[in-house]
Scaffold this motif. Structure first.
Motif, PDB file in Angstrom:
ATOM      1  N   ARG A 343      25.162  54.842  26.590  1.00 56.52           N
ATOM      2  CA  ARG A 343      26.502  54.950  26.019  1.00 56.52           C
ATOM      3  C   ARG A 343      27.506  54.935  27.167  1.00 56.52           C
ATOM      4  O   ARG A 343      27.302  55.589  28.184  1.00 56.52           O
ATOM      5  N   THR A 344      28.590  54.195  26.979  1.00 53.05           N
ATOM      6  CA  THR A 344      29.487  53.880  28.093  1.00 53.05           C
ATOM      7  C   THR A 344      30.936  54.101  27.701  1.00 53.05           C
ATOM      8  O   THR A 344      31.351  53.744  26.593  1.00 53.05           O
ATOM      9  N   ILE A 345      31.689  54.707  28.617  1.00 53.41           N
ATOM     10  CA  ILE A 345      33.137  54.854  28.461  1.00 53.41           C
ATOM     11  C   ILE A 345      33.797  54.075  29.591  1.00 53.41           C
ATOM     12  O   ILE A 345      33.430  54.229  30.750  1.00 53.41           O
ATOM     13  N   MET A 346      34.771  53.240  29.254  1.00 55.20           N
ATOM     14  CA  MET A 346      35.459  52.436  30.273  1.00 55.20           C
ATOM     15  C   MET A 346      36.940  52.780  30.302  1.00 55.20           C
ATOM     16  O   MET A 346      37.578  52.923  29.262  1.00 55.20           O
ATOM     17  N   TYR A 347      37.460  52.923  31.519  1.00 57.96           N
ATOM     18  CA  TYR A 347      38.890  53.154  31.722  1.00 57.96           C
ATOM     19  C   TYR A 347      39.416  52.068  32.654  1.00 57.96           C
ATOM     20  O   TYR A 347      38.782  51.767  33.660  1.00 57.96           O
ATOM     21  N   SER A 348      40.555  51.517  32.341  1.00 59.58           N
ATOM     22  CA  SER A 348      41.170  50.566  33.266  1.00 59.58           C
ATOM     23  C   SER A 348      42.542  51.070  33.669  1.00 59.58           C
ATOM     24  O   SER A 348      43.331  51.502  32.822  1.00 59.58           O
ATOM     25  N   LEU A 349      42.815  50.988  34.963  1.00 59.31           N
ATOM     26  CA  LEU A 349      44.150  51.322  35.448  1.00 59.31           C
ATOM     27  C   LEU A 349      45.155  50.245  35.058  1.00 59.31           C
ATOM     28  O   LEU A 349      46.356  50.491  35.027  1.00 59.31           O
ATOM     29  N   ASN A 350      44.642  49.066  34.745  1.00 56.84           N
ATOM     30  CA  ASN A 350      45.508  47.937  34.387  1.00 56.84           C
ATOM     31  C   ASN A 350      45.677  47.889  32.872  1.00 56.84           C
ATOM     32  O   ASN A 350      44.724  47.615  32.139  1.00 56.84           O
ATOM     33  N   PRO A 351      46.885  48.158  32.350  1.00 52.48           N
ATOM     34  CA  PRO A 351      47.079  48.179  30.892  1.00 52.48           C
ATOM     35  C   PRO A 351      46.810  46.830  30.234  1.00 52.48           C
ATOM     36  O   PRO A 351      46.573  46.780  29.023  1.00 52.48           O
ATOM     37  N   ASN A 352      46.819  45.745  31.008  1.00 55.44           N
ATOM     38  CA  ASN A 352      46.515  44.438  30.431  1.00 55.44           C
ATOM     39  C   ASN A 352      45.077  44.350  29.927  1.00 55.44           C
ATOM     40  O   ASN A 352      44.751  43.467  29.131  1.00 55.44           O
ATOM     41  N   ASP A 353      44.214  45.261  30.388  1.00 53.35           N
ATOM     42  CA  ASP A 353      42.806  45.238  29.979  1.00 53.35           C
ATOM     43  C   ASP A 353      42.558  46.013  28.683  1.00 53.35           C
ATOM     44  O   ASP A 353      41.473  45.914  28.105  1.00 53.35           O
TER      45      ASP A 353
END
Length: 377
Positions: A343-353
């Protein structure tokens, strides 16, 4: 009124949902950078400048943007002088979330509703200093004050976890779990990489000479993290995440070059090693029923002069403008097809993602049931 109990609750539904249901819920903090050493030793603080400005690089960044000299940020100025400099720049931050956070921190931690500005600096300093003298303020008391039930710190595989041992043996009334953060494992071209791998081997009791012995060392470390309550890993992919189909033979060649002192490995070689290690680590996480976290979209340490001067995590990171969604999808798909995707949680600093990441069609990515055990325990 600014900063009253309904601050940012803009309609009746929001007020009901927050005040009736959310406000009294405990905090389960599954990603933070609190110091296990400070928790184990129950560090006692002496003033608001020490608490707010000794390690908060968000506040440091804001102060630099307001033209504050580095002496009053990470330099040798006193805590009071640094706090006064911070207060002086706060009016320029209206509209920035940091302005809201600081006032909420002041209200909820100290019961103080002054507007933060240079004119009010001495009043805030004296009020909070008296509060600390009368009531005391320490790492554990702050955690208990806000009903924090569980904390996942951020820990390198080479860390000894001695402070987690101390906390576990003592019992502190809340759960403190290590989080497996292996970013240094992927910095093959760093000049300190061979020394880091040697330190990792010493910590695991394994002489690391190749990929096989690296796996053995990491297996021991992962077991140690698991024993101390770890439920999640955390990967900060520093500038980019590319996909190259894993190949253990070539990954071993690349790794042995890196630990022998080669500092000129190509981007392709680093990518191949990274994907091979993600195959190994993802499999280990799934076997232990851990959650895997990915931090993407960041440009780390672009200012090399300041990196050399004051080190990393000091407020000089930025957003990476490159898009790697197709590469991320390829790696996730590879792990899913191999049946090793935890199970995976992803965070992006780039709001375009942010529109793309939640739409990736892999069932295993959704949810983080393992983290629920933090609350039950």
């Amino acid at each position: 009124m600014f900063n009253d109990r309904d601050f940012l609750l803009e309609n009746e539904s929001a007020k009901i949902l927050f005040n009736r249901f959310a406000a009294n819920q405990p905090i389960i903090d599954y990603h933070c950078h609190l110091s296990p050493k400070e928790i184990a030793e129950d560090k006692h603080f002496t003033n608001i400048g020490e608490i707010w400005l000794s390690g908060d690089h968000y506040k440091w960044r804001a102060m630099r943007e307001c033209g504050i000299d580095e002496k009053y940020i990470t330099g040798d100025a006193s805590d009071y002088e640094k706090f006064k400099a911070f207060c002086s720049c706060m009016p320029s931050l209206i509209g920035n979330p940091l302005y809201h956070w600081a006032h909420l921190e002041l209200r909820d931690s100290f019961g103080c509703n002054y507007i933060i500005c240079e004119k009010n600096c001495d009043a805030i300093w004296n009020y909070t200093s008296e509060y600390i003298r009368e009531k005391g303020m320490s790492a554990r008391s702050l955690i208990s004050k806000f009903d924090v039930r569980a904390i996942c710190t951020t820990d390198d595989p080479a860390d000894s976890l001695e402070y987690h041992e101390m906390i576990a043996n003592e019992g502190v009334g809340f759960k403190v779990c290590p989080t497996f953060r292996p970013d240094n494992l992927f910095t093959l071209n760093a000049k300190e990489y061979p020394a880091y791998i040697e330190r990792l081997g010493d910590r695991a009791g394994v002489k690391i000479e190749d990929l096989k012995t690296l796996y053995a060392a990491l297996g021991r470390v992962l077991d140690d993290f698991d024993r101390l309550g770890c439920v999640t890993s955390d990967h900060g992919f520093n500038t980019a995440l590319y996909f190259e189909k894993p190949n253990e033979f070539y990954a071993n060649e690349i790794f042995t070059k890196a630990i022998s002192g080669h500092r000129d490995l190509s981007e392709h070689e680093i990518t191949l090693f990274t994907c091979q290690m993600m195959r190994f680590l993802a499999s280990e996480y799934k076997k232990r029923d851990w959650v895997m976290q990915w931090h993407i979209g960041a440009l780390r340490n672009p200012n090399k002069k300041m990196l050399a001067s004051i080190g990393k995590d000091s407020g000089y990171d930025s957003i990476s403008g490159k898009n790697y969604i197709t590469e991320i999808a390829a790696l996730l798909n590879y792990l899913e097809e191999a049946d090793i995707l935890p199970r995976t949680i992803m965070y992006s600093l780039n709001p375009n993602d942010n529109a793309a990441l939640p739409s990736y069609p892999v069932h295993s990515v959704r949810g983080a049931k393992k983290l629920h055990t933090l609350r039950r325990e």
